[in-house]
Write a protein that holds these residues in place. Structure first.
Motif, PDB file in Angstrom:
ATOM      1  N   ASN A  42       0.759  -1.459  -0.067  1.00  0.00           N
ATOM      2  CA  ASN A  42      -0.027  -0.072  -0.046  1.00  0.00           C
ATOM      3  C   ASN A  42       0.674   1.333  -0.052  1.00  0.00           C
ATOM      4  O   ASN A  42       0.514   2.313   0.683  1.00  0.00           O
ATOM      5  N   GLY A  43       1.933   1.402  -0.698  1.00  0.00           N
ATOM      6  CA  GLY A  43       2.886   2.488  -1.043  1.00  0.00           C
ATOM      7  C   GLY A  43       3.578   2.953   0.172  1.00  0.00           C
ATOM      8  O   GLY A  43       4.102   4.008   0.501  1.00  0.00           O
ATOM      9  N   HIS A  44       3.855   2.179   1.426  1.00  0.00           N
ATOM     10  CA  HIS A  44       4.705   2.388   2.575  1.00  0.00           C
ATOM     11  C   HIS A  44       5.496   1.170   2.919  1.00  0.00           C
ATOM     12  O   HIS A  44       4.832  -0.064   2.386  1.00  0.00           O
ATOM     13  N   PHE A  45       6.514   1.426   3.308  1.00  0.00           N
ATOM     14  CA  PHE A  45       7.580   0.293   3.809  1.00  0.00           C
ATOM     15  C   PHE A  45       6.816   0.081   5.394  1.00  0.00           C
ATOM     16  O   PHE A  45       6.372  -1.158   5.666  1.00  0.00           O
ATOM     17  N   CYS A  46       7.411   0.814   6.245  1.00  0.00           N
ATOM     18  CA  CYS A  46       6.830   0.607   7.526  1.00  0.00           C
ATOM     19  C   CYS A  46       7.123   1.901   8.532  1.00  0.00           C
ATOM     20  O   CYS A  46       8.302   2.518   8.475  1.00  0.00           O
ATOM     21  N   ALA A  47       6.218   2.286   9.172  1.00  0.00           N
ATOM     22  CA  ALA A  47       6.130   3.607   9.935  1.00  0.00           C
ATOM     23  C   ALA A  47       6.681   3.403  11.325  1.00  0.00           C
ATOM     24  O   ALA A  47       6.838   4.243  11.943  1.00  0.00           O
ATOM     25  N   GLY A  48       7.438   2.290  11.584  1.00  0.00           N
ATOM     26  CA  GLY A  48       8.085   1.926  12.789  1.00  0.00           C
ATOM     27  C   GLY A  48       7.073   1.313  13.915  1.00  0.00           C
ATOM     28  O   GLY A  48       5.930   0.599  13.540  1.00  0.00           O
ATOM     29  N   GLY A  49       7.418   1.560  15.241  1.00  0.00           N
ATOM     30  CA  GLY A  49       6.505   1.196  16.299  1.00  0.00           C
ATOM     31  C   GLY A  49       5.047   1.665  16.182  1.00  0.00           C
ATOM     32  O   GLY A  49       4.831   2.768  15.734  1.00  0.00           O
ATOM     33  N   ASP A  50       4.181   1.062  17.016  1.00  0.00           N
ATOM     34  CA  ASP A  50       2.754   1.225  16.803  1.00  0.00           C
ATOM     35  C   ASP A  50       2.617   2.368  18.027  1.00  0.00           C
ATOM     36  O   ASP A  50       2.366   2.134  19.055  1.00  0.00           O
ATOM     37  N   VAL A  51       2.632   3.690  17.569  1.00  0.00           N
ATOM     38  CA  VAL A  51       2.855   4.728  18.634  1.00  0.00           C
ATOM     39  C   VAL A  51       1.358   4.822  19.079  1.00  0.00           C
ATOM     40  O   VAL A  51       1.469   5.000  20.407  1.00  0.00           O
TER      41      VAL A  51
END
Length: 282
Positions: free
Chosen positions: A60-69
């Motif tokens: 979906n056009g993203h790799f990974c935003a990191g932790g689930d803030v």
């Protein structure tokens, strides 16, 4: 296990593992971590057998935003537990990261969109990072008053040097794809619509190489920066002895002597999809 936050597919000798939480830009939820832990043993068991290369990417056009803030904020508002319990939650990722970084196969990371925080760290575990032109990398931990985790503090300075690693960590600035390539984080940059095709082509080509030679070489290279010369030479000698006793080596030597086409030739055309001019590994 029925996966809800990742996709896992095997096409021939190439596996593709996609992070898939579109509502959270593929942030690493507890469920996603559990699903990663479920699929990694299969990859480890199949390395060099049914599966000879892995593509790690995000949907979906993203790799990974990191932790689930958001989940972290909810946890902070409730019962946070003890400091030791918090430490234990972080340490549960360590076996996952070590296994992924040391899989006995080439791991190609394809980054489109954001690779932020632990997502940046996750990208660093790959052997090759391909990026789209709109990809960016950010050690975003500092924006939240946190320390980098998921192996960034080990891998990043080994790729970019200590001073540049400090800059990226201290400033938490956004690193565009082309600058990341200039620093040695990214192998190559491609148009978004071409990214996965290039990753699959690279994976197919590498899957034709000797699984034993790849695995043995990767194992030594991953340890080489903290071993002395004598130790690496000893590891080379042992690895070469093993590689010389493989069916792949024997067939490759036979073909060379008979002047037949090589068993593995990176520069040969890819029969599945001939590479476009200027693409591929350089």
């Amino acid at each position: 296990m029925q996966y809800q936050t990742i996709r896992f597919q095997v096409d021939g000798a190439v596996a593709t593992l996609s992070l898939d939480r579109p509502e959270a830009r593929n942030a690493l939820s507890l469920q996603m971590r559990a699903e990663l832990d479920d699929v990694l043993p299969r990859l480890k068991a199949e390395a060099g057998k049914g599966i000879k290369a892995l593509i790690l990417t995000g949907a979906n056009g993203h790799f990974c935003a990191g932790g689930d803030v958001k989940a972290q904020a909810a946890r902070a508002a409730g019962d946070k537990g003890t400091l030791m319990e918090g430490r234990a939650r972080l340490r549960e990722a360590h076996p996952r990261l070590i296994e992924l970084a040391n899989l006995d196969m080439p791991v190609i990371v394809a980054v489109d969109g954001a690779a932020a925080g632990a997502g940046f760290s996750l990208a660093l575990t790959g052997d090759f990072v391909l990026a789209s032109e709109r990809a960016f990398f950010v050690q975003s931990f500092g924006k939240l008053g946190l320390v980098p985790d998921w192996n960034s503090l080990y891998l990043l300075p080994r790729l970019v040097g200590l001073q540049k690693a400090k800059e990226l960590v201290f400033t938490a600035r956004r690193l565009p794809a082309h600058e990341a390539m200039a620093l040695g984080i990214v192998h190559s940059v491609h148009k978004p619509e071409d990214l996965m095709a290039v990753a699959r082509r690279m994976a197919r080509k590498l899957a034709q190489a000797s699984p034993a030679a790849i695995a043995l070489s990767k194992n030594i290279l991953n340890q080489s920066l903290h071993l002395d010369n004598r130790a690496v030479l000893e590891m080379e000698a042992m690895a070469q002895t093993i590689a010389r006793d493989t069916d792949f080596h024997r067939e490759a030597v036979r073909r060379f002597a008979a002047r037949e086409p090589a068993l593995f030739d990176w520069d040969a055309p890819d029969p599945a999809e001939p590479p476009a001019q200027g693409e591929g590994m350089r």
